[in-house]
Scaffold this active site. Structure first.
Site, PDB file in Angstrom:
ATOM      1  N   ASP A  77       0.853  -1.181   0.000  1.00 40.98           N
ATOM      2  CA  ASP A  77       0.000   0.000   0.000  1.00 40.98           C
ATOM      3  C   ASP A  77       0.892   1.235   0.000  1.00 40.98           C
ATOM      4  O   ASP A  77       1.992   1.225   0.557  1.00 40.98           O
ATOM      5  CB  ASP A  77      -0.972   0.005   1.183  1.00 40.98           C
ATOM      6  CG  ASP A  77      -0.288  -0.009   2.539  1.00 40.98           C
ATOM      7  OD1 ASP A  77       0.084   1.077   3.027  1.00 40.98           O
ATOM      8  OD2 ASP A  77      -0.137  -1.100   3.121  1.00 40.98           O
ATOM      9  N   ASP A 123      -9.594   3.374   6.135  1.00 41.33           N
ATOM     10  CA  ASP A 123      -8.456   3.337   7.052  1.00 41.33           C
ATOM     11  C   ASP A 123      -8.868   4.075   8.319  1.00 41.33           C
ATOM     12  O   ASP A 123      -8.919   5.304   8.348  1.00 41.33           O
ATOM     13  CB  ASP A 123      -7.254   4.016   6.374  1.00 41.33           C
ATOM     14  CG  ASP A 123      -6.027   4.078   7.265  1.00 41.33           C
ATOM     15  OD1 ASP A 123      -6.074   3.593   8.404  1.00 41.33           O
ATOM     16  OD2 ASP A 123      -4.998   4.637   6.807  1.00 41.33           O
ATOM     17  N   GLU A 156      -7.926   4.441  12.217  1.00 40.27           N
ATOM     18  CA  GLU A 156      -6.842   4.126  13.146  1.00 40.27           C
ATOM     19  C   GLU A 156      -6.477   5.351  13.968  1.00 40.27           C
ATOM     20  O   GLU A 156      -7.219   6.331  14.018  1.00 40.27           O
ATOM     21  CB  GLU A 156      -5.630   3.598  12.371  1.00 40.27           C
ATOM     22  CG  GLU A 156      -5.113   4.589  11.316  1.00 40.27           C
ATOM     23  CD  GLU A 156      -3.812   4.146  10.671  1.00 40.27           C
ATOM     24  OE1 GLU A 156      -2.856   3.885  11.413  1.00 40.27           O
ATOM     25  OE2 GLU A 156      -3.760   4.073   9.428  1.00 40.27           O
TER      26      GLU A 156
END
Length: 278
Positions: free
Chosen positions: A80, A169, A171
């Site tokens: 990624d 994503d 986090e």
């Protein structure tokens, strides 16, 4: 002479007024920078300004950096990338055995990756299956708003066998409070809002990228999505370890950031293609 000077002054005044008006009508591009000052810890990980956040930015300090175990036969290697990688040499990555890639498209509702086209199209052009990801900042706007922003800037999906569903994503916050100032229930609601909006527009359930520590702290280790959304777990260690949220298995494992973020799909190439096709 006086009339000439007066005329010049008027002209200058009109010019300055015009400039002031133009500045007033131009969006304040520094607004996101002012409200997204990276924490000292984030700066240590290369996040210097709004938009610099990337997958797993804090993993090196929260999990072991032990080398990953040898890949099982039924797995596919990938990477990624974000703006930190700039223009990627995709031919080299293909030669290294990488067969899929996720590319950062957006962050919050204020940032788009300037290298997105080179990274997203370049990985596709060498033969990889690729997808886009969105770095969530739940304190900025609703999940629906950020999903819409993501979809408008590269996060879409098509059933061409080469495009993976978009990834959320979710986090650690590099700009402030770890859980973005949200309670566990509010965080779960925000995530659901994002996922539902994305699915309504594309027909696909997005992948969720997270890690056990953050998910436990900030969602109360919610099990709300483990039967619908593929899990992309981050853990820099020799195994994926205990999975968050009651997921029975992981779909992708981010296991290292050296020399670039390393990912492993939990299945063979045919299963990766199946994920792309939906």
């Amino acid at each position: 002479m006086k009339s000439v000077l007066t005329g010049a002054a008027v002209t200058l005044g009109l010019l300055l007024a015009s400039i002031g008006s133009a500045q007033a009508s131009t969006p304040n591009t520094d607004a996101s920078t002012a409200s997204h000052q990276p924490t000292p810890q984030a700066r240590q990980h290369g996040i210097d300004k709004a938009g610099d956040a990337y997958m797993g930015w804090l993993q090196n300090t929260t999990t072991s950096a032990a080398p990953a175990v040898m890949a099982p036969a039924a797995s596919v290697e990938g990477i990624d990338v974000s703006s930190h990688q700039g223009n990627v040499n995709w031919a080299s990555q293909w030669s290294a055995g990488k067969r899929f890639a996720y590319v950062k498209a957006t962050e919050g509702n204020y940032y788009t990756n300037p290298y997105f086209a080179q990274q997203y199209n370049g990985s596709y052009n060498v033969g990889m299956i690729r997808g886009a990801y969105h770095f969530a900042t739940p304190n900025d706007s609703s999940g629906a708003n950020q999903a819409t922003y993501f979809l408008a800037h590269g996060g879409g999906w098509s059933r061409d066998g080469k495009t993976l569903p978009g990834a959320l994503d979710i986090e650690y916050n590099p700009y402030g409070a770890t859980c973005y100032g949200l309670s566990a229930s509010a965080m779960v609601s925000w995530i659901r809002d994002f996922l539902n909006t994305y699915k309504a527009r594309t027909g696909r359930d997005p992948v969720i990228y997270t890690n056990l520590d953050w998910w436990s702290r900030c969602t109360g280790n919610s099990t709300a999505f483990n039967s619908t959304n593929p899990l992309w777990v981050a853990r820099y260690a020799s195994a994926p370890g205990t999975l968050p949220g009651g997921w029975p298995f992981h779909t992708i494992w981010q296991y290292s950031s050296t020399p670039i973020d390393q990912d492993r799909f939990n299945g063979d190439q045919s299963r990766l293609v199946a994920l792309a096709n939906g």
